[in-house]
Design an enzyme around this catalytic site. Sequence first.
Site, PDB file in Angstrom:
ATOM      1  N   GLU A 157      24.537  19.737 -24.799  1.00 39.74           N
ATOM      2  CA  GLU A 157      25.251  18.829 -23.901  1.00 39.74           C
ATOM      3  C   GLU A 157      26.222  17.885 -24.604  1.00 39.74           C
ATOM      4  OE1 GLU A 157      22.689  15.690 -22.255  1.00 39.74           O
ATOM      5  OE2 GLU A 157      20.968  16.758 -23.078  1.00 39.74           O
ATOM      6  N   TYR A 214      33.562  10.337 -24.057  1.00 34.79           N
ATOM      7  CA  TYR A 214      33.605   9.175 -23.160  1.00 34.79           C
ATOM      8  C   TYR A 214      34.610   8.180 -23.724  1.00 34.79           C
ATOM      9  CZ  TYR A 214      29.173  11.566 -22.626  1.00 34.79           C
ATOM     10  OH  TYR A 214      28.223  12.544 -22.503  1.00 34.79           O
ATOM     11  N   HIS A 268      26.108  10.205 -28.415  1.00 34.92           N
ATOM     12  CA  HIS A 268      24.737  10.699 -28.285  1.00 34.92           C
ATOM     13  C   HIS A 268      24.597  12.032 -29.029  1.00 34.92           C
ATOM     14  CE1 HIS A 268      25.933  13.631 -25.145  1.00 34.92           C
ATOM     15  NE2 HIS A 268      26.597  12.659 -24.561  1.00 34.92           N
ATOM     16  N   ARG A 328      30.928  15.407 -19.705  1.00 34.62           N
ATOM     17  CA  ARG A 328      29.798  16.031 -20.415  1.00 34.62           C
ATOM     18  C   ARG A 328      29.562  17.376 -19.754  1.00 34.62           C
ATOM     19  NH1 ARG A 328      26.525  12.193 -20.311  1.00 34.62           N
ATOM     20  NH2 ARG A 328      25.186  12.572 -18.518  1.00 34.62           N
ATOM     21  N   HIS A 334      12.933  15.356 -21.365  1.00 35.66           N
ATOM     22  CA  HIS A 334      13.014  15.221 -22.824  1.00 35.66           C
ATOM     23  C   HIS A 334      11.639  15.667 -23.305  1.00 35.66           C
ATOM     24  CE1 HIS A 334      16.406  11.999 -22.491  1.00 35.66           C
ATOM     25  NE2 HIS A 334      16.774  13.192 -22.084  1.00 35.66           N
ATOM     26  N   HIS A 353      23.860   6.257 -18.938  1.00 35.51           N
ATOM     27  CA  HIS A 353      22.699   6.349 -18.046  1.00 35.51           C
ATOM     28  C   HIS A 353      22.996   5.749 -16.665  1.00 35.51           C
ATOM     29  CE1 HIS A 353      19.826   6.726 -21.735  1.00 35.51           C
ATOM     30  NE2 HIS A 353      20.415   7.867 -21.420  1.00 35.51           N
ATOM     31  N   ASP A 372      18.004  20.711 -16.317  1.00 35.55           N
ATOM     32  CA  ASP A 372      18.839  19.579 -16.722  1.00 35.55           C
ATOM     33  C   ASP A 372      20.269  20.072 -16.907  1.00 35.55           C
ATOM     34  OD1 ASP A 372      19.832  17.249 -17.780  1.00 35.55           O
ATOM     35  OD2 ASP A 372      18.651  17.305 -19.634  1.00 35.55           O
ATOM     36  N   ASP A 413      25.007  14.669 -13.608  1.00 31.52           N
ATOM     37  CA  ASP A 413      23.912  15.124 -14.477  1.00 31.52           C
ATOM     38  C   ASP A 413      22.668  15.128 -13.595  1.00 31.52           C
ATOM     39  OD1 ASP A 413      21.891  15.488 -16.338  1.00 31.52           O
ATOM     40  OD2 ASP A 413      22.688  14.039 -17.776  1.00 31.52           O
ATOM     41  N   GLU A 438      26.557  20.309 -19.797  1.00 26.45           N
ATOM     42  CA  GLU A 438      25.187  20.507 -20.281  1.00 26.45           C
ATOM     43  C   GLU A 438      24.561  21.767 -19.689  1.00 26.45           C
ATOM     44  OE1 GLU A 438      22.394  17.417 -19.036  1.00 26.45           O
ATOM     45  OE2 GLU A 438      21.049  18.002 -20.663  1.00 26.45           O
ATOM     46  N   ASP A 468       0.805  -1.225   0.000  1.00 24.63           N
ATOM     47  CA  ASP A 468       0.000   0.000   0.000  1.00 24.63           C
ATOM     48  C   ASP A 468       0.840   1.278   0.000  1.00 24.63           C
ATOM     49  OD1 ASP A 468       0.924  -0.521   2.476  1.00 24.63           O
ATOM     50  OD2 ASP A 468      -0.995  -0.325   3.519  1.00 24.63           O
ATOM     51  N   HIS A 508      18.198  18.199 -26.531  1.00 26.96           N
ATOM     52  CA  HIS A 508      16.781  17.838 -26.666  1.00 26.96           C
ATOM     53  C   HIS A 508      15.957  19.024 -26.195  1.00 26.96           C
ATOM     54  CE1 HIS A 508      17.015  17.209 -22.279  1.00 26.96           C
ATOM     55  NE2 HIS A 508      18.155  16.572 -22.527  1.00 26.96           N
TER      56      HIS A 508
HETATM   57  N1  GLY Z   1      19.476  14.094 -17.967  1.00 22.53           N
HETATM   58  C1  GLY Z   1      18.991  13.546 -19.158  1.00 22.53           C
HETATM   59  C2  GLY Z   1      19.633  14.130 -20.308  1.00 22.53           C
HETATM   60  O1  GLY Z   1      20.611  14.847 -20.159  1.00 22.53           O
HETATM   61  O2  GLY Z   1      19.209  13.981 -21.417  1.00 22.53           O
HETATM   62 MN    MN Z   2      19.793  16.561 -21.190  1.00 24.79          MN
HETATM   63 MN    MN Z   3      21.159  15.833 -18.354  1.00 25.31          MN
END
Ligand code: GLY
Ligand code: MN
Ligand code: MN
Length: 435
Positions: free
Chosen positions: A383, A387, A349, A404, A360, A242, A270, A259, A406, A36, A353
């Site tokens: 971003e 890597y 990547h 990274r 996203h 991820h 983000d 991140d 961003e 619950d 976005h």
């Molecule tokens: N934190 C998710 C991205 O950077 O897309």
């Molecule tokens: Mn992002």
């Molecule tokens: Mn991010």
Amino acid sequence: MMHMQSFIAHRKLFAEKMQNGVAIIPTAPERVRNRDAHYPYRFDSYFYYLTGFREPEAVLVIVAATGQAPARHILFCREKNVEREIWDGHRFGPEAAKEIFGFDEAHPLAKLDELLPGLLSDQSAVYTALGQDQNWDQRVVGWLNRVRDLARTGVVAPRGIYDYRPILDEMRLIKSTGELQIMQHAADISAQAHQRAMQAACPGMREYEVEAELLHTFYRHGARAPAYTSIVAGGANACVLHYVQNDAELKSGDLLLIDAGCELDGYASDITRTFPVNGKFTTVQRDIYQLVLAAQAAAIAEVKPGNRWNDPHQAALRVLAQGFIDLGLCLGSVDGVLESEDYKKFYMHRTGHWLGMDVHDVGEYKQQGEWRALQPGMVLTVEPGCYIRPADNVSEDFWNIGIRIEDDVVVTPDGHELLTEAAPKTIVAIEELMR
Ligand code: GLY
Ligand code: MN
Ligand code: MN
């Protein structure tokens, strides 16, 4: 929270864009975590965008204007209930919700099955998010069939079944001043969280201890949830895109990639920052960091009205490809590396976005087969990263470096503005803060 008039304005504009028919827009269901206990509740973004209403178990029905009849905005929500309110807390109930949130009508949710066939009768179309939730789809089909059953009494059932999401996606893509204010506030809180993390991090700590510092700042400023699971990745973990395990020990000499961004009043931020656990970049870390930073600067410079969605990505790729060649990580010419996509070994990547209520966020990236043009009011992330996993043909000096950077960027009439400027980003600024 945004002014109630903003939510009403969203509803009005949406009703105009539907042109005719009836939209049925439920909020998100509550989800059981175990027995619950529930997961923290998060409303549906489309529903919230049109209502500002945060309770679970609610449905918005919008009937578009026809002829002389104006559009109707109808809320179905939980009834007042003394017993349940003792256990679970306040609920508005239809009467108060109608007044406070500015609906034309409000009814108890229990009346949905009774009232919907009538609302759908003699309407040309129904708007629903077909395929989002099978149980909900079944209910919509059930209401439609009940209207169809009335055919011999002269009632006409909706012929068209449309998705309300594409209309709302395009509306949500262009942020209003009120939305941008919230997003700036969310970004400020997240930037402060990143600063706190930089000041707290040191060798011997666990990644989750640094995560706790981020959450501390989010909560302290009223942002009661991260916009997505925070990535706190030391050393080699930064090369797992991820990574969310966040339980490894931080080591001197390693970098820490964070991140993380909070959600505030339904809007996401983000941010990614990468910094040395011991406060001082090594020479190799410095080289790669400067490369990613230069790629990000080149990408951000491309954010302006009229440029295409892909332009920032292409700009970042060109800088990264040249850098990979200079560092001996890729061979050949920039055009050759871009053509062969050899850079993907180290940058796999895309460069950003849309950002909004969802991290996203919604909105098409291409229109008629072309990358869409950037317009004032759009918000996107920029971003780029690098890597480097251990590999035979890569100098060991570079192994396990994951970086990274961003930021959240608004398209303005003159170009762009950074929402996340307050998160330290240059090597000098980071080393100074950590000293
Ligand atoms: N934190 C998710 C991205 O950077 O897309
Ligand atoms: Mn992002
Ligand atoms: Mn991010």
